[in-house]
Scaffold this motif. Structure first.
Motif, PDB file in Angstrom:
ATOM      1  N   ARG A  48      -0.584  -0.904   1.303  1.00  0.00           N
ATOM      2  CA  ARG A  48      -0.298   0.518   1.072  1.00  0.00           C
ATOM      3  C   ARG A  48       1.024   0.636   0.289  1.00  0.00           C
ATOM      4  NH1 ARG A  48      -3.158   4.219   3.727  1.00  0.00           N
ATOM      5  NH2 ARG A  48      -1.451   5.748   3.610  1.00  0.00           N
ATOM      6  N   LEU A  98       4.014   1.874  -2.228  1.00  0.00           N
ATOM      7  CA  LEU A  98       4.620   3.044  -2.851  1.00  0.00           C
ATOM      8  C   LEU A  98       5.029   2.612  -4.250  1.00  0.00           C
ATOM      9  CD1 LEU A  98       5.684   6.015  -2.456  1.00  0.00           C
ATOM     10  CD2 LEU A  98       7.926   4.963  -2.005  1.00  0.00           C
ATOM     11  N   ALA A 129       0.643   5.301  -3.185  1.00  0.00           N
ATOM     12  CA  ALA A 129       1.223   6.620  -3.417  1.00  0.00           C
ATOM     13  C   ALA A 129       2.264   6.478  -4.516  1.00  0.00           C
ATOM     14  CB  ALA A 129       1.857   7.163  -2.146  1.00  0.00           C
ATOM     15  N   TYR A 184       5.860   7.778  -6.313  1.00  0.00           N
ATOM     16  CA  TYR A 184       7.157   8.448  -6.136  1.00  0.00           C
ATOM     17  C   TYR A 184       7.924   8.351  -7.439  1.00  0.00           C
ATOM     18  CZ  TYR A 184      11.961   9.332  -4.655  1.00  0.00           C
ATOM     19  OH  TYR A 184      13.242   9.836  -4.547  1.00  0.00           O
ATOM     20  N   HIS A 244       4.137   8.013   3.675  1.00  0.00           N
ATOM     21  CA  HIS A 244       2.900   7.363   3.228  1.00  0.00           C
ATOM     22  C   HIS A 244       2.452   6.260   4.181  1.00  0.00           C
ATOM     23  CE1 HIS A 244      -0.169   5.797   0.587  1.00  0.00           C
ATOM     24  NE2 HIS A 244       0.477   4.653   0.388  1.00  0.00           N
ATOM     25  N   ALA A 254       3.806   3.322   4.020  1.00  0.00           N
ATOM     26  CA  ALA A 254       3.752   2.214   3.068  1.00  0.00           C
ATOM     27  C   ALA A 254       4.175   0.906   3.728  1.00  0.00           C
ATOM     28  CB  ALA A 254       4.650   2.506   1.873  1.00  0.00           C
TER      29      ALA A 254
END
Length: 385
Positions: free
Chosen positions: A36, A38, A66, A68, A90, A92
């Motif tokens: 996961r 970021l 995700a 950013y 998230h 993450a």
């Protein structure tokens, strides 16, 4: 014989170099156990195809990523703090630091800070402050450079501006070194010529200052010399033709070489550039390129004996300090680098303040000679023009 520009290196970390290697982003995450990620980048890149493609590659391999992008060109504390919040929101388990120096630095700083309980400034690169950190809580990092300048993808530190003092601080920990770097020259093809020049001259200054830094480090010296040799040829080619993949690959390599070499140290160019960037929000590489010849003149007595080997490496006819200085001025002109900081809107009215900041900057510690705040202020005034 066609030059090979694809390869896997193990120095100073795992580097996957070559066109199209961004397709292996999911594999890189997998090697570090990231499911996961970021993806951290800057505002200028977030909507561009290279970021959308990277996010698609991650999705295709089953990574729930995700994005950013609250990252300034000269990163500040809030960029890191907000990124830590985004990481936690998230859920993450690692960071993909994507972009130029700012995106890479903030991505690394987020991965570092997600598991810490102390303020970020407690980990400034002073003495053994890095030992204050919980090393086991640092998240894994995949780095993807999209410019050929800072070399932050192979560095163990991030540069962040303090909100109160407006000084650029170096945050350091050995485990901030990314676990995998994807060095794909195709990602740099879209860089405008001016950005290519500004980031490329940054890589050159890294190599130059590392080579001139005092102390015994023949490995760093050798890497710095080869980095400058590559840049001499590759940067004008990339500046003239942004689609020259071989030149772009050489520049990515040279940028990583500069950051590897400056383990030996940097110098007064960076001391002034950090101060100017923090105060006037200037582009770091461009500022370095403008200040370089002025600091060379100031340091002449301390670096003159280093110049013949550099001149031979660059194939210059005049193999002394003046020969290298003349070439440097011509090289900057060839790349459209301005002569003075005044041309990019920097005034001289805070010269004493810039001098004080520069004297305190960590890079000043490895300048070839010790300079006072007043001497740094004088070099700054000369740079403003």
């Amino acid at each position: 014989m066609t030059k090979t520009i694809t390869g896997n290196w193990g120095f100073p970390t795992k580097v996957w170099s070559g066109p199209g290697r961004i397709k292996e982003l999911g594999k890189a995450c997998g090697e570090l156990g990231i499911k996961r990620p970021l993806l951290v980048t800057d505002e200028g890149l977030k909507d561009l195809p290279i970021v959308k493609n990277a996010m698609a590659v991650l999705a295709d391999c089953g990574c729930a990523a995700a994005l950013y992008a609250d990252v300034r060109g000269n990163p500040v504390q809030s960029n890191v703090d907000n990124g830590v919040a985004a990481y936690k929101a998230h859920g993450a388990d690692g960071v993909v630091a994507f972009g130029g120096g700012s995106g890479l630095d903030v991505g690394k700083a987020i991965a570092f800070m997600v598991g810490q309980t102390r303020p970020i400034w407690d980990f400034e690169d002073i003495g053994d402050w890095w030992t204050r950190a919980d090393a086991d809580a640092i998240a894994p990092i995949v780095a993807v450079p999209t410019t050929s300048g800072t070399g932050s993808e192979v560095g163990r530190a991030s540069v962040v501006t303090h909100p109160d003092t407006h000084e650029k601080k170096i945050i350091f920990h050995p485990r901030m070194l990314p676990g995998v770097v994807i060095s794909d020259p195709e990602l740099t093809v879209g860089l405008p010529a001016k950005v290519t020049a500004a980031t490329g001259i940054d890589a050159y200054v890294h190599c130059f200052e590392a080579f001139c830094a005092p102390g015994f480090h023949p490995m760093a010296d050798g890497i710095a010399l080869e980095g400058m040799r590559l840049i001499q040829t590759a940067l004008p080619r990339a500046y003239d033709d942004g689609k020259d993949i071989e030149a772009r690959a050489d520049m990515l390599a040279a940028a990583s070489m500069g950051a590897t070499a400056f383990q030996k140290g940097l110098g007064g160019v960076h001391a002034i550039s950090h101060a100017v960037g923090a105060t006037y929000d200037t582009h770091h590489g461009l500022t370095n390129g403008i200040v370089l010849p002025h600091m060379m003149r100031k340091n002449e007595a301390a670096i003159a004996d280093r110049m013949p080997i550099l001149a031979r490496t660059l194939g210059l006819a005049k193999q002394d300090f003046s020969g290298v200085l003349d070439w440097t001025l011509q090289f900057r002109e060839r790349l459209g680098i301005p002569d003075t900081l005044g041309e990019i809107g920097v005034p001289a009215d805070r010269a004493d303040y810039i001098g004080e900041l520069a004297e305190r900057d960590p890079s000043a510690g490895t300048n070839p000679q010790k300079l006072s705040a007043a001497e740094y202020a004088d070099v700054f005034r000369a740079s403003v023009g």
